[in-house]
Design an enzyme around this catalytic site. Structure first.
Site, PDB file in Angstrom:
ATOM      1  N   ARG A  28       0.834  -1.205   0.000  1.00 20.31           N
ATOM      2  CA  ARG A  28       0.000   0.000   0.000  1.00 20.31           C
ATOM      3  C   ARG A  28       0.873   1.262   0.000  1.00 20.31           C
ATOM      4  NH1 ARG A  28      -3.448  -0.312   4.768  1.00 20.31           N
ATOM      5  NH2 ARG A  28      -4.221  -2.277   3.964  1.00 20.31           N
ATOM      6  N   ARG A  32      -3.357   6.763   0.959  1.00 23.82           N
ATOM      7  CA  ARG A  32      -3.913   7.976   1.538  1.00 23.82           C
ATOM      8  C   ARG A  32      -2.960   8.733   2.450  1.00 23.82           C
ATOM      9  NH1 ARG A  32      -9.368   5.580   3.989  1.00 23.82           N
ATOM     10  NH2 ARG A  32      -7.994   3.783   4.226  1.00 23.82           N
ATOM     11  N   ARG A  41      -6.819  11.519  -6.115  1.00 24.37           N
ATOM     12  CA  ARG A  41      -8.121  10.889  -5.896  1.00 24.37           C
ATOM     13  C   ARG A  41      -9.247  11.927  -5.977  1.00 24.37           C
ATOM     14  NH1 ARG A  41      -9.724   6.412  -1.318  1.00 24.37           N
ATOM     15  NH2 ARG A  41     -11.979   6.645  -1.414  1.00 24.37           N
ATOM     16  N   ASP A  78      -7.195  -2.669  -7.061  1.00 22.72           N
ATOM     17  CA  ASP A  78      -7.869  -3.160  -5.872  1.00 22.72           C
ATOM     18  C   ASP A  78      -8.025  -4.668  -5.991  1.00 22.72           C
ATOM     19  OD1 ASP A  78      -9.507  -2.075  -3.416  1.00 22.72           O
ATOM     20  OD2 ASP A  78     -10.683  -3.709  -4.269  1.00 22.72           O
ATOM     21  N   TYR A 154     -15.485 -11.294   0.807  1.00 20.37           N
ATOM     22  CA  TYR A 154     -16.178 -10.044   0.463  1.00 20.37           C
ATOM     23  C   TYR A 154     -17.450 -10.321  -0.338  1.00 20.37           C
ATOM     24  CZ  TYR A 154     -12.085  -7.426   2.034  1.00 20.37           C
ATOM     25  OH  TYR A 154     -11.071  -6.885   2.794  1.00 20.37           O
TER      26      TYR A 154
END
Length: 366
Positions: A28, A32, A41, A78, A154
């Site tokens: 990652r 962010r 983004r 993703d 998920y």
């Protein structure tokens, strides 16, 4: 034709070949915690728009490489691209993470799912090729996918979960339904990863984020079995170059021998596994990746350097180690701190790769 690779330290370490110092990248690493990522983004509009536009995906993939002396780039995407391509309707809600408009709860739901191909995810393949060219050979590009078990969690839960009650209920009450889903996912992941190789990925990682929630027997049957199916179907050499594969099961340190037996080139370790113990157990068969606690990056420079040294000394002398976090970097990390870690790995790692007197004697025929 892609530009010639200038820094192959990461690939060499995965293949247990000699390197000058320990290579490092961070899971990652485009995310962010970086202000430039947050700006990209915002411009893209949302996370999925960032992933599905190759120019944006390339832009954010390269952002950490402009800040830090990393030894690899990882495709910005993703893990849930495959379920989205299967028609489940992936979306993201602020503060709640990924969700699906449609969930999988029974055999009819599984039967209705297609097995996806690389063509179904052409935007990812386009991003891989765009990024590979933009890297200009500076460092290798890693492609990746979620494991079948992790993707299934998920798809069945409908998003993130704390108790995994729906998938575990299916696992015990209707195992044949879950096996059918996992088989479709394994075939889809294999095609997806091979498509990334053909598009330009130079190494691959399988993220089994939720394998560690299983008991030992259930892990073997419902997670590792399908990662082995993927391993058996992957392109392991392309255009004369080996394509190393990393298998990472979070909280999977108790199963290292089983993972190594499936045939990866490297195993990723989270921070709960002692790297010295891991090397003693499987280091003769595979390289190891990891495994500093991501929360170390909240600390000051001297603490970060001390913890880096602890991991490096734990692995010890010789090649076969790729330094990484034990999981993804946290969004609230000061963006100055990863540089302390990366620079420390390169500086402190050199002494673990210096030829020893016995090695020099062997080279000189003494």
């Amino acid at each position: 034709m892609f530009p010639e690779l200038k820094n192959d330290r990461f690939l060499r370490a995965l293949l247990k070949q000699p390197v000058d110092t320990t290579p490092v990248w961070m899971m990652r690493q485009a995310g962010r915690y970086l202000p430039e990522y947050r700006a990209s983004r915002a411009t893209a509009g949302d996370f999925l728009s960032l992933c599905k536009n190759d120019a944006f995906a390339c832009e954010v993939t390269l952002q950490p490489l402009k800040r830090y002396d990393l030894d690899a780039a990882i495709l910005f995407s993703d893990i849930l691209t495959i379920p989205d391509a299967m028609g489940l309707g992936l979306y993201f809600e602020a503060g709640e993470g990924p969700k699906f408009k449609h969930t999988i709860r029974n055999k009819a739901d599984v039967d209705a799912l297609p097995v996806t191909t690389a063509n179904d995810l052409d935007y990812v393949m386009k991003a891989v090729t765009t990024i590979r060219h933009a890297l200009n050979g500076d460092v290798p590009l890693i492609g990746f996918s979620g494991s079948p078990w992790t993707l299934a969690t998920y798809m069945i839960e409908g998003g993130s979960s704390k108790d995994f009650r729906h998938i575990k209920a299916m696992m015990y009450q209707s195992p044949e339904t879950l096996h059918a889903l996992l088989d479709k996912l394994a075939k889809s992941v294999t095609a997806y990863l091979n498509g990334q190789v053909l598009a330009g990925a130079q190494a691959l990682q399988i993220f089994d984020t939720w394998g560690g929630i299983l008991s030992g027997p259930m892990y073997q049957q419902f997670s590792l079995l399908y990662m082995k199916q993927i391993m058996d179907g992957l392109i392991r050499e392309h255009e004369g170059k080996k394509i190393p594969v990393i298998m990472f099961t979070k909280n999977g340190g108790q199963w290292l021998e089983n993972m190594a037996a499936t045939g990866p080139d490297a195993i990723g370790l989270d921070w709960t596994t002692d790297i010295a113990e891991a090397r003693a157990r499987v280091g003769h068969d595979v390289a190891l990746q990891g495994n500093i606690d991501p929360c170390v990056l909240y600390a000051d420079k001297d603490v970060i350097e001390r913890e880096v040294e602890n991991v490096l000394s734990g692995f010890g002398d010789g090649t076969g180690h790729v330094f990484n976090l034990g999981h993804g970097i946290h969004q609230f990390v000061n963006p100055d701190h990863p540089k302390y870690l990366i620079d420390a790995v390169h500086e402190l790692g050199r002494k673990y790769h210096e030829p020893k007197f016995d090695d020099l004697d062997a080279l000189n025929g003494l």
